[in-house]
Design an enzyme around this catalytic site. Structure first.
Site, mmCIF file in Angstrom:
data_model
loop_
_atom_site.group_PDB
_atom_site.id
_atom_site.type_symbol
_atom_site.label_atom_id
_atom_site.label_comp_id
_atom_site.label_asym_id
_atom_site.label_seq_id
_atom_site.Cartn_x
_atom_site.Cartn_y
_atom_site.Cartn_z
ATOM 1 N N GLU A 1 0.807 -1.047 0.038
ATOM 2 C CA GLU A 1 -0.052 -0.113 -0.021
ATOM 3 C C GLU A 1 0.923 1.278 -0.039
ATOM 4 O O GLU A 1 1.843 1.302 0.527
ATOM 5 C CB GLU A 1 -0.881 -0.066 1.440
ATOM 6 C CG GLU A 1 -1.679 1.023 1.532
ATOM 7 C CD GLU A 1 -2.620 0.775 2.684
ATOM 8 O OE1 GLU A 1 -2.018 0.063 3.792
ATOM 9 O OE2 GLU A 1 -3.414 1.512 3.253
ATOM 10 N N CYS B 1 -4.948 -3.467 2.459
ATOM 11 C CA CYS B 1 -4.577 -3.557 3.849
ATOM 12 C C CYS B 1 -5.876 -3.887 4.819
ATOM 13 O O CYS B 1 -6.418 -4.987 4.928
ATOM 14 C CB CYS B 1 -3.883 -2.401 4.462
ATOM 15 S SG CYS B 1 -2.902 -2.588 6.044
ATOM 16 N N VAL C 1 -0.080 -2.543 10.561
ATOM 17 C CA VAL C 1 0.160 -2.325 11.967
ATOM 18 C C VAL C 1 -0.100 -3.175 13.139
ATOM 19 O O VAL C 1 0.540 -3.298 14.058
ATOM 20 C CB VAL C 1 0.345 -0.813 12.478
ATOM 21 C CG1 VAL C 1 1.018 0.144 11.284
ATOM 22 C CG2 VAL C 1 -1.222 -0.354 12.112
ATOM 23 N N LYS D 1 -9.581 2.142 -1.752
ATOM 24 C CA LYS D 1 -9.808 1.254 -0.600
ATOM 25 C C LYS D 1 -11.190 1.548 0.244
ATOM 26 O O LYS D 1 -11.618 2.930 0.154
ATOM 27 C CB LYS D 1 -8.678 1.534 0.434
ATOM 28 C CG LYS D 1 -8.369 0.907 1.827
ATOM 29 C CD LYS D 1 -7.073 1.364 2.556
ATOM 30 C CE LYS D 1 -7.008 0.606 3.900
ATOM 31 N NZ LYS D 1 -6.045 0.889 4.659
HETATM 32 C C1 ACM Z 1 -3.916 -0.189 7.131
HETATM 33 O O1 ACM Z 1 -4.806 -0.405 6.821
HETATM 34 N N1 ACM Z 1 -2.687 0.332 6.158
HETATM 35 C C2 ACM Z 1 -3.480 -0.617 8.557
#
Ligand code: ACM
Length: 267
Positions: free
Chosen positions: A38, A147, A174, A109
């Site tokens: 990402e 992510c 994370v 996203k």
């Molecule tokens: C994330 O979605 N970068 C934790």
């Protein structure tokens, strides 16, 4: 076909440096599908929305998508990579799909994480599955999520129901849980998953995030076919047969698609 995930340690706000640093790994991957993290060229933990805006790019005419196209042309691979996308006044945390023939599509996203919610507009176009070919011209179906989308099982489920054989998953993880969850996402949806994560620490001047690495490729049988370490840049690769993702029967009696009872599920 060969799938590869490239685990990187980008420098926030230095896209040209980051692009130059990753180029050799992409061109040397010798893979049909290469997944990058990402926001792989911009960095992740922006100091402000102004910084995110300054780093955001138009798609497909921005420098990162054009560079990805160069790499796809030189290597023959399909590339999936995350970038901050600018569309008019809006910013999206996006991933582009780029083949040797050029830009194929963009996923924005859906589930934004933490301070992303202050910089980006959540994607509202839903999830997409593209038909692409490997270097032997065999076609397969490629879905993309980014992510934190993993945390919502509906993301991978939607892609699987839309026919994805492989889910490319550019990430900047994370939280520690995703690496152990991905074999189960792959199993329950009968797909291959390819999570390309980043490593290192990044500060926005107020707080520091540490990324958890462990980029991995998982199979519909919940196997971890390849995994990278928690720390350090790495390239992982695995040979997969997308036809395994098209078998929906579990045994003579059970089928992971037709056994579903959507009328009994909460929406
Ligand atoms: C994330 O979605 N970068 C934790």
């Amino acid at each position: 076909m060969i799938v590869s995930c490239i685990q990187t340690a980008p420098r926030l706000g230095a896209p040209e440096v980051n692009l130059d640093r990753v180029e050799a790994a992409v061109l040397g991957a010798d893979a049909d599908l290469v997944v990058l993290p990402e926001l792989f060229a911009s960095g992740y933990f922006f100091e402000s929305t102004d910084q995110a805006r300054a780093l955001a790019e138009a798609v497909p005419d921005g420098p990162t998508t054009r560079r990805l196209h160069d790499w796809a042309r030189q290597s023959g691979a399909t590339l999936v990579a995350g970038l901050p996308e600018r569309d008019g006044d809006r910013l999206y945390n996006s991933a582009v799909v780029v083949t040797p023939n050029g830009w194929l599509g963009t996923y924005r996203k859906t589930h934004l994480y933490y301070e992303e919610t202050t910089h980006f507009t959540p994607g509202a176009d839903g999830f997409h599955v593209w038909t692409v070919t490997d270097r032997q011209r065999r076609s397969y179906r490629l879905g993309v999520m980014i992510c934190f989308d993993w945390f919502f099982p509906e993301s991978a489920r939607t892609l699987a129901l839309d026919g994805a054989d492989v889910i490319a998953h550019p990430s900047n993880l994370v939280l520690p849980h995703c690496p152990s969850a991905m074999p189960i996402r792959a199993l329950e949806n009968g797909v291959f998953t390819a999570t390309a994560n980043r490593v290192g620490d990044e500060s926005n001047g107020r707080e520091t995030l540490t990324f958890v690495g462990q980029s991995r490729i998982c199979s519909p049988r919940a196997e971890v076919l390849a995994t990278a370490p928690i720390e350090g840049e790495a390239v992982v690769r695995a040979e997969i047969d997308p036809r395994q993702a098209r078998v929906t029967a579990l045994n003579t009696y059970n089928d992971r698609v037709t056994d579903r009872r959507p009328s009994l599920y909460a929406s």
